[in-house]
Design an enzyme around this catalytic site. Structure first.
Site, PDB file in Angstrom:
ATOM      1  N   GLU A  47      41.917  33.858  50.012  1.00 33.49           N
ATOM      2  CA  GLU A  47      42.441  33.901  48.645  1.00 33.49           C
ATOM      3  C   GLU A  47      42.701  35.342  48.210  1.00 33.49           C
ATOM      4  O   GLU A  47      41.877  36.235  48.420  1.00 33.49           O
ATOM      5  CB  GLU A  47      41.421  33.251  47.701  1.00 33.49           C
ATOM      6  CG  GLU A  47      41.849  33.207  46.246  1.00 33.49           C
ATOM      7  CD  GLU A  47      40.746  32.690  45.326  1.00 33.49           C
ATOM      8  OE1 GLU A  47      41.069  32.233  44.221  1.00 33.49           O
ATOM      9  OE2 GLU A  47      39.563  32.748  45.733  1.00 33.49           O
ATOM     10  N   LYS A 120      46.207  26.665  42.178  1.00 34.11           N
ATOM     11  CA  LYS A 120      44.783  26.378  42.004  1.00 34.11           C
ATOM     12  C   LYS A 120      44.556  25.504  40.774  1.00 34.11           C
ATOM     13  O   LYS A 120      45.033  25.810  39.675  1.00 34.11           O
ATOM     14  CB  LYS A 120      44.022  27.701  41.878  1.00 34.11           C
ATOM     15  CG  LYS A 120      42.503  27.593  41.880  1.00 34.11           C
ATOM     16  CD  LYS A 120      41.905  28.989  41.969  1.00 34.11           C
ATOM     17  CE  LYS A 120      40.386  28.959  42.061  1.00 34.11           C
ATOM     18  NZ  LYS A 120      39.838  30.320  42.270  1.00 34.11           N
ATOM     19  N   CYS A 165      39.819  27.974  46.732  1.00 33.69           N
ATOM     20  CA  CYS A 165      38.493  28.432  46.309  1.00 33.69           C
ATOM     21  C   CYS A 165      37.726  27.434  45.449  1.00 33.69           C
ATOM     22  O   CYS A 165      37.157  26.489  45.989  1.00 33.69           O
ATOM     23  CB  CYS A 165      38.602  29.784  45.617  1.00 33.69           C
ATOM     24  SG  CYS A 165      37.034  30.702  45.600  1.00 33.69           S
TER      25      CYS A 165
END
Length: 306
Positions: A47, A120, A165
């Site tokens: 990331e 995300k 993440c």
């Protein structure tokens, strides 16, 4: 009878990154080239690999790091994917519009360039991880645009279920990707310790991080690929002692079995994954068959108040 063997050479880059994009991307490119020379067909970066982890503090000037989806970082990765004839999963700080920014994974295919993105979905806001200041969550599906949210990306090497993440802690996202036919779950990550934590607490945090992602492989019968950054990054505000990113990148199979596991330093992982094993595993552990979808309606509630 076991399913026919179908293998894929998967590479993971675990690196340190810096505020200097040129330096960070040079490290990414060098690692990709090493993996390609060893036969990698799919390579995933961590990331926000093109810069330092800037979310330790809230600073409006740092929005200048953001790029358009088709900006220089994506183009550089697309050129590499074409030259080296592989698929690359990268990460950018995306400027979608004035005031609308995303933490976005980009997927570059050797012959087709940019074939998909994932913005995300779960955005943390914790000491040292002030991501809600910078990132807008990815769009959920709608009647107008149904192919959003947890939607796999088709590539020349397979259907990839990419998340980013904080998404990795949520079984719902992994399940939705699997239900849409993802053959691999992939998580570019930036996570580490507060240096002030004692060793027992550090071990608990890292073990939980590894365990939850391996469990997604078990629960869905698919391999899982995880890339995390390494190195200490100071807190620009000097409020904390910064973050020690713990590395620990790994590749596991559809029963959660570790196939490769990184340490705490910069390195690359490369392993041959047998994608056909998912079929074999799901035949003896048919979790998708036995789901009680008629009983799960309350999962869309924030909390079941009694």
């Amino acid at each position: 009878m076991p399913a026919s063997r179908r293998t894929l050479k998967v590479g993971v880059v675990q690196q340190q990154a810096w505020p200097d994009k040129a330096k960070s991307l040079a490290a990414s490119e060098a690692a990709i080239r090493r993996l390609a020379a060893d036969g990698a067909e799919l390579v995933m970066l961590q990331e926000l690999h093109a810069s330092h982890y800037f979310c330790q503090t809230e600073d409006t000037d740092l929005f200048d790091l953001a790029e358009a989806i088709d900006g220089p970082t994506t183009q550089r990765l697309a050129d590499l994917a074409a030259e080296l004839e592989l698929v690359i999963v990268g990460s950018i700080f995306e400027r979608r519009a004035a005031g609308v920014y995303h933490n976005t994974a980009v997927v570059l295919d050797k012959a087709s360039g940019l074939v998909g993105t994932f913005r995300k979905m779960h955005i943390p806001d914790d000491p040292g991880f002030y991501e809600k200041f910078y990132f807008t969550p990815g769009d959920a599906p709608s009647l107008q645009v149904p192919r959003r949210g947890f939607e796999p990306i088709d590539t020349s090497v397979g259907r990839l279920g990419v998340q980013v993440c904080w998404d990795q802690w949520y079984p719902e996202g992994a399940r939705l990707m699997a239900l849409a036919g993802a053959e691999l779950l992939l998580y570019p990550t930036a996570i580490g310790w507060d240096p002030r934590d004692d060793e027992a607490e550090k071990a608990r945090q890292k073990d939980a991080w590894t365990l939850i992602q391996r469990s997604h492989g078990v629960a869905n019968g698919v391999p899982v690929i995880v890339a995390n950054r390494v190195g200490h990054e100071a807190d620009p505000s000097a409020v904390s002692d910064g973050i020690q990113f713990w590395g620990g990148s790994f590749i596991c199979g559809p029963q959660g079995e570790l196939l490769a596991h990184g340490g705490v330093a910069a390195e690359e992982l490369l392993v041959e994954v047998d994608l056909a094993r998912s079929e074999d595993v799901r035949r003896i552990w048919p979790y998708l068959r036995d789901r009680r979808i008629d009983a799960y309606g309350d999962l869309t509630e924030r909390y079941r108040d009694r």
